[in-house]
Design an enzyme around this catalytic site. Structure first.
Site, PDB file in Angstrom:
ATOM      1  N   GLY A  15       0.840  -1.207   0.000  1.00  0.00           N
ATOM      2  CA  GLY A  15       0.000   0.000   0.000  1.00  0.00           C
ATOM      3  C   GLY A  15       0.868   1.248   0.000  1.00  0.00           C
ATOM      4  O   GLY A  15       1.866   1.307   0.716  1.00  0.00           O
ATOM      5  N   ARG A  76       0.757  -5.085  -4.986  1.00  0.00           N
ATOM      6  CA  ARG A  76       0.923  -6.239  -4.099  1.00  0.00           C
ATOM      7  C   ARG A  76       1.113  -7.422  -5.047  1.00  0.00           C
ATOM      8  O   ARG A  76       0.315  -7.618  -5.961  1.00  0.00           O
ATOM      9  CB  ARG A  76      -0.312  -6.441  -3.229  1.00  0.00           C
ATOM     10  CG  ARG A  76      -0.653  -5.205  -2.379  1.00  0.00           C
ATOM     11  CD  ARG A  76      -1.724  -5.532  -1.360  1.00  0.00           C
ATOM     12  NE  ARG A  76      -2.320  -4.343  -0.782  1.00  0.00           N
ATOM     13  CZ  ARG A  76      -1.806  -3.660   0.237  1.00  0.00           C
ATOM     14  NH1 ARG A  76      -0.658  -4.039   0.763  1.00  0.00           N
ATOM     15  NH2 ARG A  76      -2.423  -2.603   0.723  1.00  0.00           N
ATOM     16  N   ASP A 137      -0.083   2.299   8.469  1.00  0.00           N
ATOM     17  CA  ASP A 137      -0.518   1.483   9.607  1.00  0.00           C
ATOM     18  C   ASP A 137       0.412   1.606  10.815  1.00  0.00           C
ATOM     19  O   ASP A 137       0.016   1.264  11.929  1.00  0.00           O
ATOM     20  CB  ASP A 137      -0.611  -0.001   9.205  1.00  0.00           C
ATOM     21  CG  ASP A 137      -1.545  -0.220   8.024  1.00  0.00           C
ATOM     22  OD1 ASP A 137      -2.446   0.618   7.815  1.00  0.00           O
ATOM     23  OD2 ASP A 137      -1.364  -1.226   7.310  1.00  0.00           O
ATOM     24  N   ASP A 139       2.825  -0.241  11.680  1.00  0.00           N
ATOM     25  CA  ASP A 139       2.820  -1.549  12.342  1.00  0.00           C
ATOM     26  C   ASP A 139       4.093  -2.370  12.106  1.00  0.00           C
ATOM     27  O   ASP A 139       4.046  -3.592  12.074  1.00  0.00           O
ATOM     28  CB  ASP A 139       1.585  -2.347  11.879  1.00  0.00           C
ATOM     29  CG  ASP A 139       1.604  -2.591  10.373  1.00  0.00           C
ATOM     30  OD1 ASP A 139       2.425  -1.988   9.666  1.00  0.00           O
ATOM     31  OD2 ASP A 139       0.782  -3.400   9.900  1.00  0.00           O
ATOM     32  N   ARG A 181      -5.182  -1.801   9.059  1.00  0.00           N
ATOM     33  CA  ARG A 181      -5.087  -3.270   8.916  1.00  0.00           C
ATOM     34  C   ARG A 181      -5.357  -3.946  10.262  1.00  0.00           C
ATOM     35  O   ARG A 181      -6.423  -3.730  10.814  1.00  0.00           O
ATOM     36  CB  ARG A 181      -3.708  -3.663   8.373  1.00  0.00           C
ATOM     37  CG  ARG A 181      -3.699  -5.042   7.729  1.00  0.00           C
ATOM     38  CD  ARG A 181      -2.315  -5.401   7.283  1.00  0.00           C
ATOM     39  NE  ARG A 181      -1.899  -4.632   6.129  1.00  0.00           N
ATOM     40  CZ  ARG A 181      -2.079  -5.004   4.859  1.00  0.00           C
ATOM     41  NH1 ARG A 181      -2.660  -6.143   4.600  1.00  0.00           N
ATOM     42  NH2 ARG A 181      -1.682  -4.272   3.868  1.00  0.00           N
TER      43      ARG A 181
END
Ligand code: F6P
Length: 332
Positions: A15, A76, A137, A139, A181
């Protein structure tokens, strides 16, 4: 300085995130200024598989530091999950004479990078990959911060502030779903910043009665006549939460899924500056002859960590932020 590093490839994958372009610019300029040649790979790992590349010079990255998205495009790539796809990518690297790759992206990008580096080693070839964390995100375990997070937070805040105006006028309840996410970073930071009535995140098991109904009731008792519920996509669907609120309290919430708007827009100062330093450090790691690494931030400083070690790290949301949110909500 590594004698073997002469030409590098650069790609963005997964992304997109605001600030990716600033990172691309930093990598290209740092590389060129240190005598390296630069090849842009389009559409992430799939561009490496399909041989979709172009030479980059200093002017290739003129005036992109302020632009959202990525000039290299992104994708992706399921094919890259297979050894066969990676074999084709490795053949492209050989054809191009790449000694190193800077991969800008998130967890999936780095897992691809790790698989590639392992396969390269098995094949007895030489190619070093350095990862730069960029995802809204936030993350990535080895880094306190990922490029794009600040811009996405600000975009979501701007949208929610607008929603609040109309919710206030009509004395309504708004349920807003934000991305992230499986992580609640975006939702929690945004929720604190907009003064949300309640925030639902995957890191905190949701008890609908306690975390939504009771929060609205308390806010009502405290004199509030409109309510803002922020839902992390990983914690549930805003549409469903809205329906449950209607069922439980009888009010008629308005639901907004912010969606991809959170991924666009001009990067903030934080994202431009962080991306510039991370891009610089990625090339410095390659020049220093370091193995496969991921750049990160720790305690305000940039680090580079072994890719395997970095990917084994789990990122935990500091739950004290949830306590802060709770402490600041209006209670009757
Ligand atoms: O990882 C970034 C992210 O925007 C997530 O927050 C979201 O779940 C996902 O990507 C959306 O992916 P896509 O753009 O493929 O719909």
């Amino acid at each position: 300085m590594s004698e073997e590093m002469k030409r590098i490839g650069i790609l963005t994958s997964g992304g997109d995130a605001p600030g990716m372009n600033a990172a691309v610019r930093a990598v290209v300029r740092t590389a060129l200024n240190n005598g390296l040649e630069c090849v842009g790979i389009r559409r992430g790992w799939s561009g490496l598989i399909n041989g979709d590349f172009f030479p980059m010079d200093s002017s290739s990255v003129n005036h992109i530091i302020n632009k959202g998205g990525t000039i290299l495009y992104t994708a992706r790539c399921a094919e890259f999950l297979d050894a066969e796809g990676r074999t084709r990518a490795i053949a492209t690297c050989k054809l191009l004479g790449l000694d190193g790759i800077v991969a800008i992206g998130g967890d999936g990008t780095f897992r691809g990078a790790l698989a590639l580096s392992r396969q390269v080693a098995e094949m007895g070839q030489k190619l070093v990959v350095v990862g730069v964390p960029a995802t809204i995100d936030n993350d990535i375990g080895c880094s306190n911060y990922t490029i794009g997070f600040d811009t996405a937070c600000n975009t979501a805040i701007e949208c929610i502030d607008k929603l609040r105006d109309t919710m206030q006028s009509h004395e309504r309840c708004s349920v807003v779903e934000v991305m992230g996410r499986h992580a609640g970073f975006l939702a929690l930071y945004v929720g604190i910043s907009v003064g949300a009535t309640a925030v639902l995140i995957p890191e905190h098991e949701v008890d609908f009665q306690r975390d939504v109904v009771e929060k609205i009731r308390q806010a009502r008792l405290a004199g509030t006549t409109h309510f803002m519920i922020v839902v992390a996509e990983g914690a549930g669907s805003a549409v469903e939460i809205g329906a449950r609120i209607h069922e439980a309290i009888g009010i008629d919430p308005r639901v907004t899924v912010l969606g991809h708007i959170q991924r666009g827009g001009a990067p903030t100062a934080r994202d431009r500056e962080t991306a510039s330093r991370m891009g610089y450090e990625a090339v410095m790691a390659l020049l220093a002859g370091k193995g496969n690494r991921i750049i990160g931030t720790r305690d305000g400083r940039l680090t580079d960590m072994d890719m395997e070690e970095a990917l084994a790290m789990e990122k935990k949301l500091e739950m004290y932020r949830y306590d802060v949110l709770e402490a600041l909500t209006a209670k009757g």
